[in-house]
Design a protein around this motif. Sequence first.
Motif, PDB file in Angstrom:
ATOM      1  N   HIS A 447      -8.688 -18.233 -15.523  1.00 63.27           N
ATOM      2  CA  HIS A 447      -8.119 -16.908 -15.288  1.00 63.27           C
ATOM      3  C   HIS A 447      -9.114 -16.016 -14.546  1.00 63.27           C
ATOM      4  O   HIS A 447     -10.323 -16.274 -14.524  1.00 63.27           O
ATOM      5  N   ASN A 448      -8.577 -14.953 -13.894  1.00 62.94           N
ATOM      6  CA  ASN A 448      -9.437 -13.968 -13.235  1.00 62.94           C
ATOM      7  C   ASN A 448     -10.386 -13.345 -14.262  1.00 62.94           C
ATOM      8  O   ASN A 448      -9.947 -12.909 -15.328  1.00 62.94           O
ATOM      9  N   PRO A 449     -11.668 -13.267 -13.954  1.00 60.98           N
ATOM     10  CA  PRO A 449     -12.627 -12.724 -14.924  1.00 60.98           C
ATOM     11  C   PRO A 449     -12.344 -11.254 -15.235  1.00 60.98           C
ATOM     12  O   PRO A 449     -12.251 -10.421 -14.321  1.00 60.98           O
ATOM     13  N   PRO A 450     -12.196 -10.889 -16.515  1.00 63.02           N
ATOM     14  CA  PRO A 450     -12.020  -9.479 -16.874  1.00 63.02           C
ATOM     15  C   PRO A 450     -13.241  -8.661 -16.484  1.00 63.02           C
ATOM     16  O   PRO A 450     -14.336  -9.191 -16.274  1.00 63.02           O
ATOM     17  N   ARG A 451     -13.046  -7.331 -16.397  1.00 66.30           N
ATOM     18  CA  ARG A 451     -14.099  -6.408 -15.990  1.00 66.30           C
ATOM     19  C   ARG A 451     -14.464  -5.532 -17.191  1.00 66.30           C
ATOM     20  O   ARG A 451     -13.615  -4.815 -17.747  1.00 66.30           O
ATOM     21  N   GLY A 466     -15.355 -21.528 -20.190  1.00 69.89           N
ATOM     22  CA  GLY A 466     -13.938 -21.808 -20.260  1.00 69.89           C
ATOM     23  C   GLY A 466     -13.605 -23.218 -19.826  1.00 69.89           C
ATOM     24  O   GLY A 466     -14.327 -24.175 -20.116  1.00 69.89           O
ATOM     25  N   GLY A 467     -12.468 -23.360 -19.083  1.00 67.34           N
ATOM     26  CA  GLY A 467     -12.009 -24.679 -18.666  1.00 67.34           C
ATOM     27  C   GLY A 467     -10.925 -24.524 -17.608  1.00 67.34           C
ATOM     28  O   GLY A 467     -10.687 -23.427 -17.074  1.00 67.34           O
ATOM     29  N   PRO A 468     -10.239 -25.604 -17.277  1.00 68.75           N
ATOM     30  CA  PRO A 468      -9.236 -25.565 -16.217  1.00 68.75           C
ATOM     31  C   PRO A 468      -7.974 -24.830 -16.663  1.00 68.75           C
ATOM     32  O   PRO A 468      -7.778 -24.564 -17.857  1.00 68.75           O
ATOM     33  N   PRO A 469      -7.098 -24.499 -15.734  1.00 69.13           N
ATOM     34  CA  PRO A 469      -5.828 -23.875 -16.108  1.00 69.13           C
ATOM     35  C   PRO A 469      -5.056 -24.755 -17.095  1.00 69.13           C
ATOM     36  O   PRO A 469      -5.189 -25.983 -17.113  1.00 69.13           O
ATOM     37  N   GLY A 475      -6.178 -32.819 -22.963  1.00 69.65           N
ATOM     38  CA  GLY A 475      -7.440 -33.085 -23.645  1.00 69.65           C
ATOM     39  C   GLY A 475      -8.607 -32.271 -23.140  1.00 69.65           C
ATOM     40  O   GLY A 475      -9.763 -32.543 -23.508  1.00 69.65           O
ATOM     41  N   SER A 476      -8.387 -31.277 -22.299  1.00 65.32           N
ATOM     42  CA  SER A 476      -9.478 -30.457 -21.772  1.00 65.32           C
ATOM     43  C   SER A 476     -10.094 -29.606 -22.884  1.00 65.32           C
ATOM     44  O   SER A 476      -9.399 -29.155 -23.806  1.00 65.32           O
ATOM     45  N   ALA A 477     -11.408 -29.390 -22.777  1.00 67.04           N
ATOM     46  CA  ALA A 477     -12.117 -28.522 -23.720  1.00 67.04           C
ATOM     47  C   ALA A 477     -12.338 -27.167 -23.073  1.00 67.04           C
ATOM     48  O   ALA A 477     -12.533 -27.061 -21.854  1.00 67.04           O
ATOM     49  N   TYR A 478     -12.344 -26.110 -23.905  1.00 68.29           N
ATOM     50  CA  TYR A 478     -12.507 -24.739 -23.406  1.00 68.29           C
ATOM     51  C   TYR A 478     -13.685 -24.107 -24.128  1.00 68.29           C
ATOM     52  O   TYR A 478     -13.658 -23.864 -25.340  1.00 68.29           O
ATOM     53  N   VAL A 479     -14.746 -23.883 -23.339  1.00 72.97           N
ATOM     54  CA  VAL A 479     -16.017 -23.395 -23.874  1.00 72.97           C
ATOM     55  C   VAL A 479     -15.896 -21.919 -24.229  1.00 72.97           C
ATOM     56  O   VAL A 479     -15.270 -21.125 -23.513  1.00 72.97           O
ATOM     57  N   GLU A 480     -16.522 -21.539 -25.346  1.00 77.59           N
ATOM     58  CA  GLU A 480     -16.495 -20.149 -25.812  1.00 77.59           C
ATOM     59  C   GLU A 480     -17.727 -19.395 -25.315  1.00 77.59           C
ATOM     60  O   GLU A 480     -18.819 -19.931 -25.227  1.00 77.59           O
ATOM     61  N   SER A 481     -17.533 -18.098 -25.008  1.00 79.02           N
ATOM     62  CA  SER A 481     -18.630 -17.179 -24.689  1.00 79.02           C
ATOM     63  C   SER A 481     -18.403 -15.912 -25.495  1.00 79.02           C
ATOM     64  O   SER A 481     -17.346 -15.717 -26.115  1.00 79.02           O
ATOM     65  N   SER A 482     -19.404 -15.018 -25.481  1.00 83.86           N
ATOM     66  CA  SER A 482     -19.271 -13.772 -26.242  1.00 83.86           C
ATOM     67  C   SER A 482     -20.054 -12.663 -25.560  1.00 83.86           C
ATOM     68  O   SER A 482     -20.970 -12.910 -24.771  1.00 83.86           O
TER      69      SER A 482
END
Length: 556
Positions: A447-451, A466-469, A475-482
Motif C-alpha cells: 500500500h501507499n506509505p502513510p504520512r 510489509g509484503g506483497p499486495p 503463503g506470503s509473510a507480512y513484516v511488522e514495524s512500529s
Amino acid sequence: MASSTRSAGHGTSRVRSGTSHAPDPTFATGRPGTSATRCVGTSRSSSIASRRRSPNPCTWRRSRASCCSCTPCRHGPRSAERALPPGARTSRSALHPEPATPSERTWRSALPSEQIASHALEVRGGRVSARQGRTLSGMDWQQRLELVVGTMEELSRHEDPQDMVRSYGERVKDLFPMDRRLSLTRRGVEAPSFRIARSTTWEQQPDPWRERDRLPVMEGGLLGELMDADVPRFIEDLDVDADDPAHEYFAGMRSLLSIPVFDKGAALNVVVLMSEQESGFDPQRIPEVVWTTNLLGRATHSLVLARELRVTNDALDRELTAVAEIQRSLLPEALPILPGMLIAVAYRTAARAGGDYYDLFSLPDDRTGLLVADVSGHGTPAAVIMAITHSLAHTYAGPAGPPGRLLEHLNDHLVARYTDRTSAFVTAFYGVYDPATRVLAWSSAGHNPPRVHRTSGEIVELGGGGGPPLGVVGGSAYVESSIALGPGDRIAIYTDGIPEARDPDGAFFGLDRLDHAVQEGGTPKEIVDLTMASLDTFANGRAFHDDRTLLVVEFE
C-alpha cells in the motif's frame, strides 16, 4: 383488356395493365427497357413534331383495348405497373417487342411533370401549405430549400422514434402528396408473414417497437408481394381483388408506390404510399423519395437504439446504485469515539461503487485497529472484491496482533478462493494503536506509505517492510514495524486515487498538496474537507478515474 395477375397466399391481386416488362427497379421514364405510364397518342406515321404537339397524351384505360380513341400505339397498350414482382405473369402472348425509339424517348422526356402531380406547395410566411395547381418542382430552389431545412429542423428535435415518424408523416404530405400510407415490417416474424406496423387509416397508432403484439400479422396478397420484392414498385392503375387479405387497406386507392427500407442489406420494412388518382405520383421524384425514406429509416433506427440504450442504462444505473448502497453499508456507519484518538475520513468513488475500503476495529486493552485497503480497478468488480475483503476481515478469529497476522489471513483466503483465477489484487495498510504505550504497530501489503506529521513539522513516511499486495502469492509473510507517536501528531492514510488525480493538463495532485492540507487543515475533519476541496479545484472539471479515500487520525 389484358391484365396481369399475381399469385398470393390468400388470394390474387390484379394490376390493370397492357403489356408487362421484366422487373426493373429503375424509374426514369422513356429509357429503353423500362415500362411507361403513357402510350403515345398518335399513329405510327405521325411525325415527332406532331407527337410533341399532341394535347392529350393519354393513359391506358381498362375499358379499351387501345389507348382512348386514337390509333393503337406502335407498341400497343403499355403496362400500368412500373415493375412487376418476380414471378408475375401477363395474359398477353408476348412482352414489349422492342425498346422505344429515340424519337419516342425524346417525346416522353418532354412531358412536364406538372401534368402528373395533383397537389402543390406554397411557401408563405415561413410555412408550407398544400395547394391545387402547382407542383413542388414548380417552386424555386430557395423555397424548396426552406421547406427541406424546416423539415430537418423539426425532425432533429425528436428523441422518441414514434414522435419523429409521426412528425415526418405530416411533413411528407407536403413534400410528396399522397392519400394513404402503410408501413410493413418483418421484424419479429418469419417470412412469409409480415406485420402492418403503421396505417393512416387507424384511429390509434400503437408503438411498433413497444407494442408489437398489437400489430396485425398477415401473409400473401399484394402487400406480401411488395414485402418480398426488395425493390421499389410503382403501380399506376391499381385494382386489388376483393379476396386479398389486405383489401380494406386499398379501398378507394387508384395508384401505389412501395419503398423498401433496408437494414444490413435486407428490406425488413416497406413503406407503401397510395393515391386516389391513377398515376398519382411523379416518377421523376420517386428516386428522391426512396432515398429520403431510407435515410429516415436509418435515423429512426438510431433513435430506437438510443431509446433502448437509455432503458438499459437506467436499469444498469439502478443496479449500480443498489450495489453502491450495499457497499457503503459495509463501511462504518459512524466513526466511533476511541481512547486517545480523533478520527475523520473522506470516501469518494469514481463510479457508483468502488474498490476502496476502510474499517476500524475495537480490540482488547483499548487498542484500535486501523485498516485501509484499495482493490485494483474500480466500479462493480472492485466493489465485489471489496465486499469479500470486508467479510474476511470481520471473520478473522486470530489474535489482535501483530498486524501482519490479519494481512496473512486476508491474503491466503483471497488467493485460495477469489483472486487466483482473476487479475484482481488488493493493497492494504493495517495498524494497531495502543494508547497505553502510544505506539502504532503496522504492516503493509504493497500500500501507499502513510504520512505521519509530527508537531515539530517533521514528516515521516511509513514505508518499507510489509509484503506483497493481497491475493497475489499465497503463503506470503507480512513484516511488522512500529512508530512512537506524541501528543498532537497526525497520520494520513490514503489510497492512490488522491496523489494520482490529474488536472486538465495531466499533472498529478501529488503528495506535496496532501502534506500541505494535513499541516494547514486544523482538526482531522477540517483536513479531510480541505483535501477533498483541493482535489476538486485541482481537477478543474476533469473526471476522477480512481476512488479516493483519506483517513486522518490525530493522537491526543
